[in-house]
Scaffold this active site. Structure first.
Site, PDB file in Angstrom:
ATOM      1  CB  THR A   1     -36.920 -27.287  96.413  1.00 60.21           C
ATOM      2  OG1 THR A   1     -35.697 -26.587  96.230  1.00 60.21           O
ATOM      3  CG2 THR A   1     -36.794 -28.190  97.630  1.00 60.21           C
ATOM      4  CG  ASN A   2     -32.763 -28.554  93.209  1.00 60.65           C
ATOM      5  OD1 ASN A   2     -31.817 -28.185  93.886  1.00 60.65           O
ATOM      6  ND2 ASN A   2     -33.313 -27.780  92.284  1.00 60.65           N
ATOM      7  NE  ARG A   3     -31.529 -35.908  96.842  1.00 64.35           N
ATOM      8  CZ  ARG A   3     -32.240 -36.471  97.806  1.00 64.35           C
ATOM      9  NH1 ARG A   3     -32.119 -36.050  99.048  1.00 64.35           N
ATOM     10  NH2 ARG A   3     -33.062 -37.451  97.527  1.00 64.35           N
TER      11      ARG A   3
ATOM     12  CB  ALA B   1     -29.822 -27.043  91.273  1.00 67.44           C
TER      13      ALA B   1
END
Ligand code: CTP
Length: 422
Positions: free
Chosen positions: A207-209, A293
């Protein structure tokens, strides 16, 4: 966004009246001018002193008891932005529905033509009684907003429908009703938000932030401005009502988001799920804002069972026998797909988060993805990017670049929507 708004809170005689004190306090802290009207029975549950101290104004109970207002119901009614009755007992709900004006609260309600909301809270049998239900239907037909009671612990010791929603919900409902004008009524706006999760196996994912804060702020403002708002959200840290009560007016920065009132939320996990949801919603949309995102890559295979270190094949192990290489494949670029399939009057907005060459890279995205607007922000700037409550955005359109200063994400959302529909 409630600063300078004039709000009347009517309190009738139910046990939930004590919760209304927190609501009045939060409204006041947000800069609203708050007036409290109580029924005589309400004073048996909470003293008028409490509301006077919190609101900074005399509490009005009797139509003829005010020094401040010669004819209080007319003076107040004329200038208020919103009148909310919380809690509304079965008796007061009936009076409001039928135009009975026998005290200051009910008289002022009938004399007001501002936005009106009623929050019934009572015993479940009283709530379900056909007479109460008819009164609620009648109020709605008069254009009064009715906030349904929650199911939960009632004063008589059982769990049932009839509980007044938490003050944080009432506060957010008021924000939704009067923060902005309803200038986007009749428009459908679809917003993607948050990160996607790309599974490796049933336990792990990439995943991402992203925290979803910018997308959620856009959804909040779009809904409050009257748009039919669809929020397609990846998994985010959703704050519970207990938390939102303690940070009622969002003064403190908290790690999480609140699903805005008046929004249709579709929860998704992966880029593929998000793509499916977007395809289901875009056809009749006036505007698509891609604030999510989205992962650009996902593992090319998803293991059915948890990947065990001990069971890795020789080929999957690195040279030391402990490492593993992941094979990734591209996900669908949703914005690019929309750019190719958009009908002429759809406004297509993308985001661009960069660590270098912000403007050049964003202009490239605008052209390549056939978007009408790119909202660019630099991860390198303090106060912008993931997880913060603020942002520094640059709005990029064909031949036009507008740099905006540091502002809250809600203010940025307002600017973006103004730019799209202005
Ligand atoms: N986006 C999308 N689908 C993807 C990837 C991105 O719809 N699979 C959208 C994002 O929601 C955002 C915009 O494309 O509105 C830009 O995303 P970003 O990742 O910053 O740019 P990319 O085009 O993916 O380019 P790069 O990763 O090379 O910067």
């Amino acid at each position: 966004m409630l600063s300078g708004k004039k709000v009347i809170i009517g309190v009738s005689g139910g046990i939930a009246a004590y919760k209304t004190a927190s609501l009045v306090s939060a409204l006041k802290q947000a800069g609203a001018d708050v007036y409290v009207l109580m029924t005589k029975n309400a004073e048996k549950f909470v003293g008028r002193m409490t509301f006077e101290a919190l609101s900074g104004h005399r509490v009005i109970t009797d139509t003829f008891d005010s020094e401040e207002y010669i004819i209080p119901h007319i003076a107040l009614a004329k200038t208020a932005d919103l009148f909310m009755v919380a809690p509304a007992t079965a008796d007061v709900t009936a009076k409001l529905a039928n135009g009975i004006a026998d005290d200051a609260l009910t008289s002022t309600f009938i004399a007001s033509d501002c936005v009106k909301a009623v929050v019934p809270a009572m015993n479940v049998k009283m709530y379900e009684n056909p007479a109460t239900q008819e009164n609620i239907a009648k109020l709605k037909s008069h254009g009064v907003r009715v906030l349904e009671p929650d199911t939960g612990h009632l004063a008589e010791g059982i769990s049932a429908k009839g509980k007044m929603p938490e003050p944080s919900i009432l506060y957010r409902y008021i924000e939704y009703l009067i923060s902005y004008g309803r200038d986007l009524e009749g428009k459908k706006i679809v917003i993607t938000a948050g990160p996607t999760r790309e599974s490796l196996d049933p336990v792990r994912f990439i995943t991402n932030r992203s925290t979803g804060k910018m997308g959620y702020a856009l959804a909040k403002v779009a809904a409050a401005r009257g748009a039919e708002t669809v929020l397609i959200s990846g998994r985010v840290n959703e704050l519970s009502d207990n938390v939102t009560n303690s940070v009622l007016i969002g003064e403190k920065s908290v790690d999480g988001v609140i699903t805005p009132i008046g929004v249709k939320k579709i929860e998704v996990e992966s880029a593929e799920d998000m793509f499916k949801a977007v395809k289901a919603e875009y056809k009749d949309a006036d505007c698509m804002i891609m604030a999510a995102a989205v992962a650009d890559f996902r593992p090319d295979t998803v293991a059915k069972d948890k990947i065990k270190k001990s069971e890795l094949s020789e080929g999957a192990k690195g040279s030391e026998g402990n490492d593993i290489s992941l094979q990734l494949e591209r996900t669908e670029d949703i914005l690019l797909w929309l750019g190719k399939h958009k009908k002429k009057d759809l406004k297509l907005v993308g985001f661009s988060m960069e660590t270098r060459d912000l403007i050049e890279n964003s202009e490239k995205k605008l052209r390549e993805k056939n978007a009408d607007m790119i909202i660019a922000n630099s991860l390198k700037k303090k106060g912008a990017g993931f997880g913060t409550d603020t942002n520094i955005i640059t709005i990029i359109k064909e031949g036009e670049i507008t740099e905006l200063p540091l502002m809250t994400k809600e203010e940025a959302a307002l600017e973006i929507l103004d730019e799209i529909f202005g």
